[in-house]
Motif scaffolding. Structure first.
Motif, PDB file in Angstrom:
ATOM      1  N   PRO A  47       7.295  -5.092   1.357  1.00 57.94           N
ATOM      2  CA  PRO A  47       7.764  -4.485   2.609  1.00 57.94           C
ATOM      3  C   PRO A  47       9.166  -3.905   2.492  1.00 57.94           C
ATOM      4  N   ALA A  48      10.043  -4.580   1.732  1.00 54.67           N
ATOM      5  CA  ALA A  48      11.410  -4.075   1.575  1.00 54.67           C
ATOM      6  C   ALA A  48      11.410  -2.739   0.841  1.00 54.67           C
ATOM      7  N   ALA A  49      10.628  -2.651  -0.222  1.00 59.88           N
ATOM      8  CA  ALA A  49      10.534  -1.399  -0.966  1.00 59.88           C
ATOM      9  C   ALA A  49       9.911  -0.312  -0.104  1.00 59.88           C
ATOM     10  N   ALA A  50       8.895  -0.685   0.660  1.00 59.14           N
ATOM     11  CA  ALA A  50       8.250   0.293   1.536  1.00 59.14           C
ATOM     12  C   ALA A  50       9.232   0.835   2.557  1.00 59.14           C
ATOM     13  N   ARG A  51      10.025  -0.046   3.146  1.00 62.26           N
ATOM     14  CA  ARG A  51      10.966   0.421   4.164  1.00 62.26           C
ATOM     15  C   ARG A  51      12.017   1.343   3.571  1.00 62.26           C
ATOM     16  N   ARG A  52      12.485   1.029   2.368  1.00 64.29           N
ATOM     17  CA  ARG A  52      13.456   1.911   1.726  1.00 64.29           C
ATOM     18  C   ARG A  52      12.892   3.317   1.577  1.00 64.29           C
ATOM     19  N   LEU A  53      11.672   3.389   1.079  1.00 65.38           N
ATOM     20  CA  LEU A  53      11.072   4.697   0.820  1.00 65.38           C
ATOM     21  C   LEU A  53      10.681   5.395   2.111  1.00 65.38           C
ATOM     22  N   LEU A  54      10.099   4.669   3.053  1.00 68.74           N
ATOM     23  CA  LEU A  54       9.690   5.264   4.326  1.00 68.74           C
ATOM     24  C   LEU A  54      10.897   5.753   5.108  1.00 68.74           C
ATOM     25  N   GLY A  60       4.975   9.477   6.149  1.00 66.69           N
ATOM     26  CA  GLY A  60       3.841  10.086   5.460  1.00 66.69           C
ATOM     27  C   GLY A  60       3.832   9.865   3.958  1.00 66.69           C
ATOM     28  N   VAL A  61       4.739   9.050   3.443  1.00 65.50           N
ATOM     29  CA  VAL A  61       4.806   8.800   2.003  1.00 65.50           C
ATOM     30  C   VAL A  61       3.505   8.166   1.517  1.00 65.50           C
ATOM     31  N   PRO A  62       2.931   8.644   0.413  1.00 68.00           N
ATOM     32  CA  PRO A  62       1.678   8.068  -0.098  1.00 68.00           C
ATOM     33  C   PRO A  62       1.857   6.602  -0.504  1.00 68.00           C
ATOM     34  N   MET A  63       0.790   5.831  -0.372  1.00 69.93           N
ATOM     35  CA  MET A  63       0.827   4.425  -0.767  1.00 69.93           C
ATOM     36  C   MET A  63       1.127   4.286  -2.259  1.00 69.93           C
ATOM     37  N   THR A  64       0.679   5.257  -3.070  1.00 72.30           N
ATOM     38  CA  THR A  64       0.955   5.197  -4.502  1.00 72.30           C
ATOM     39  C   THR A  64       2.455   5.271  -4.777  1.00 72.30           C
ATOM     40  N   ALA A  65       3.179   6.077  -3.993  1.00 73.99           N
ATOM     41  CA  ALA A  65       4.633   6.168  -4.163  1.00 73.99           C
ATOM     42  C   ALA A  65       5.297   4.859  -3.760  1.00 73.99           C
ATOM     43  N   ILE A  66       4.777   4.220  -2.722  1.00 72.24           N
ATOM     44  CA  ILE A  66       5.329   2.930  -2.284  1.00 72.24           C
ATOM     45  C   ILE A  66       5.098   1.881  -3.360  1.00 72.24           C
ATOM     46  N   ALA A  67       3.932   1.911  -3.990  1.00 70.99           N
ATOM     47  CA  ALA A  67       3.640   0.960  -5.066  1.00 70.99           C
ATOM     48  C   ALA A  67       4.631   1.131  -6.212  1.00 70.99           C
ATOM     49  N   ARG A  68       4.930   2.383  -6.571  1.00 72.86           N
ATOM     50  CA  ARG A  68       5.911   2.633  -7.637  1.00 72.86           C
ATOM     51  C   ARG A  68       7.277   2.104  -7.241  1.00 72.86           C
ATOM     52  N   GLU A  69       7.670   2.343  -5.985  1.00 69.87           N
ATOM     53  CA  GLU A  69       8.968   1.867  -5.509  1.00 69.87           C
ATOM     54  C   GLU A  69       9.047   0.341  -5.574  1.00 69.87           C
ATOM     55  N   ALA A  70       7.934  -0.320  -5.296  1.00 73.52           N
ATOM     56  CA  ALA A  70       7.898  -1.787  -5.307  1.00 73.52           C
ATOM     57  C   ALA A  70       7.711  -2.349  -6.711  1.00 73.52           C
ATOM     58  N   GLY A  71       7.368  -1.482  -7.675  1.00 71.45           N
ATOM     59  CA  GLY A  71       7.169  -1.944  -9.041  1.00 71.45           C
ATOM     60  C   GLY A  71       5.863  -2.683  -9.250  1.00 71.45           C
ATOM     61  N   VAL A  72       4.837  -2.325  -8.478  1.00 71.40           N
ATOM     62  CA  VAL A  72       3.530  -2.961  -8.614  1.00 71.40           C
ATOM     63  C   VAL A  72       2.462  -1.880  -8.743  1.00 71.40           C
ATOM     64  N   GLY A  73       1.273  -2.300  -9.103  1.00 74.39           N
ATOM     65  CA  GLY A  73       0.164  -1.366  -9.206  1.00 74.39           C
ATOM     66  C   GLY A  73      -0.457  -1.079  -7.855  1.00 74.39           C
ATOM     67  N   ASN A  74      -1.209   0.009  -7.792  1.00 70.57           N
ATOM     68  CA  ASN A  74      -1.867   0.381  -6.537  1.00 70.57           C
ATOM     69  C   ASN A  74      -2.825  -0.712  -6.065  1.00 70.57           C
ATOM     70  N   THR A  75      -3.543  -1.321  -7.012  1.00 69.31           N
ATOM     71  CA  THR A  75      -4.510  -2.360  -6.633  1.00 69.31           C
ATOM     72  C   THR A  75      -3.809  -3.538  -5.981  1.00 69.31           C
ATOM     73  N   THR A  76      -2.675  -3.929  -6.534  1.00 66.02           N
ATOM     74  CA  THR A  76      -1.917  -5.050  -5.970  1.00 66.02           C
ATOM     75  C   THR A  76      -1.472  -4.751  -4.548  1.00 66.02           C
ATOM     76  N   LEU A  77      -0.963  -3.550  -4.350  1.00 62.59           N
ATOM     77  CA  LEU A  77      -0.481  -3.190  -3.015  1.00 62.59           C
ATOM     78  C   LEU A  77      -1.617  -3.140  -2.006  1.00 62.59           C
ATOM     79  N   PHE A  78      -2.747  -2.556  -2.405  1.00 65.97           N
ATOM     80  CA  PHE A  78      -3.873  -2.447  -1.478  1.00 65.97           C
ATOM     81  C   PHE A  78      -4.535  -3.803  -1.235  1.00 65.97           C
ATOM     82  N   ARG A  79      -4.427  -4.705  -2.211  1.00 63.45           N
ATOM     83  CA  ARG A  79      -4.972  -6.041  -1.995  1.00 63.45           C
ATOM     84  C   ARG A  79      -4.180  -6.766  -0.914  1.00 63.45           C
ATOM     85  N   ARG A  80      -2.884  -6.582  -0.921  1.00 62.23           N
ATOM     86  CA  ARG A  80      -2.036  -7.255   0.071  1.00 62.23           C
ATOM     87  C   ARG A  80      -2.072  -6.539   1.423  1.00 62.23           C
ATOM     88  N   PHE A  81      -2.039  -5.207   1.378  1.00 64.70           N
ATOM     89  CA  PHE A  81      -2.038  -4.409   2.608  1.00 64.70           C
ATOM     90  C   PHE A  81      -3.180  -3.405   2.523  1.00 64.70           C
TER      91      PHE A  81
END
Length: 244
Positions: A47-54, A60-81
């Motif tokens: 959430p902290a990384a997401a807020r920084r980027l948002l 409208g930032v893509p979820m893939t960009a948020i995953a990169r900002e958080a340093g995790v994979g897309n699957t990890t991010l989508f599993r949690r959110f």
């Protein structure tokens, strides 16, 4: 992490040969991949990384960009959110809680004009601190904390306006739509004012409050405006940035 480590140590105390508690793993051993993935999906940094980027680039930032900002994979991010709304809800919960507390305090202020003025100033300050905050307030988050607090705060804001009107301090033709208009006006001032933004914003909000007040309202003095040279250099910078 500290509590978990303490639990592991507690189970090994008193033994000649240390044995790991269930799920702890051997001392010095590399964590199992499954455990690492579970910890990753529960990481509070998402959430902290997401807020920084948002906040920097908009909702409208893509979820893939948020995953990169958080340093995790897309699957990890989508599993949690599973949905973008769930991630935004988690990222902005504290902001919305701050807004909710502001509304609660202002709507209960015995001085109805002061409560209204403090709310307008506080809302403008929240917008200045986080450009996407007001946009979040306009969205719907089914079942989320943000949605609950947003709806409660909206009712509180209407109450704050009504109390100031009924006391004879706020013009009778003022309503929540005018409150909404204050925000883009202040946003434009913040974007265009550069280094003078805080002073310019305070001046604008104070002038708007005086415009909405009746003759009986105990309005405060208007803060000093930025120096003309400051405003001149700021406007030159704005013009150059648009023509670059």
């Amino acid at each position: 992490m500290l509590a978990a480590a303490a639990g592991c140590r507690a189970r090994t105390s008193g033994n000649t040969q240390a044995t790991a508690a269930p799920g702890c793993g051997a001392v010095g051993a590399r964590p199992r991949r499954g455990a690492a993935r579970r910890r990753g999906t529960q990481s509070p940094t998402h959430p902290a990384a997401a807020r920084r980027l948002l906040s920097r680039e908009g909702l409208g930032v893509p979820m893939t960009a948020i995953a990169r900002e958080a340093g995790v994979g897309n699957t990890t991010l989508f599993r949690r959110f599973g949905m973008r709304e769930q991630l935004i809800d988690a990222a902005f919960t504290d902001r919305v809680e701050t807004h909710h507390s502001l509304v609660a305090a202002c709507s209960d202020d015995p001085d109805t004009w002061q409560g209204f003025a403090d709310y307008v100033r506080g809302l403008s300050a929240l917008r200045a601190a986080d450009p996407t905050f007001v946009e979040v307030l306009t969205m719907t988050f089914p079942g989320g904390v943000v949605e609950t607090r947003r709806a409660e705060a909206a009712r509180g804001a209407l109450r704050t306006i009504s109390r100031a009107r009924e006391a004879g301090y706020l013009r009778q033709n003022f309503d929540d739509r005018d409150l909404t208009l204050i925000l883009p006006a202040n946003s434009g001032t913040l974007r265009a004012s550069g280094a003078t933004a805080p002073k310019a914003s305070h001046r604008l909000v104070a002038q708007l409050l005086r415009a909405y007040a009746t003759a009986d309202a105990p309005v405060e003095p208007v803060p000093e405006a930025p120096q003309r040279t400051e405003l001149y250099h700021t406007m030159i910078g704005v013009i150059r940035s648009r023509t670059a």
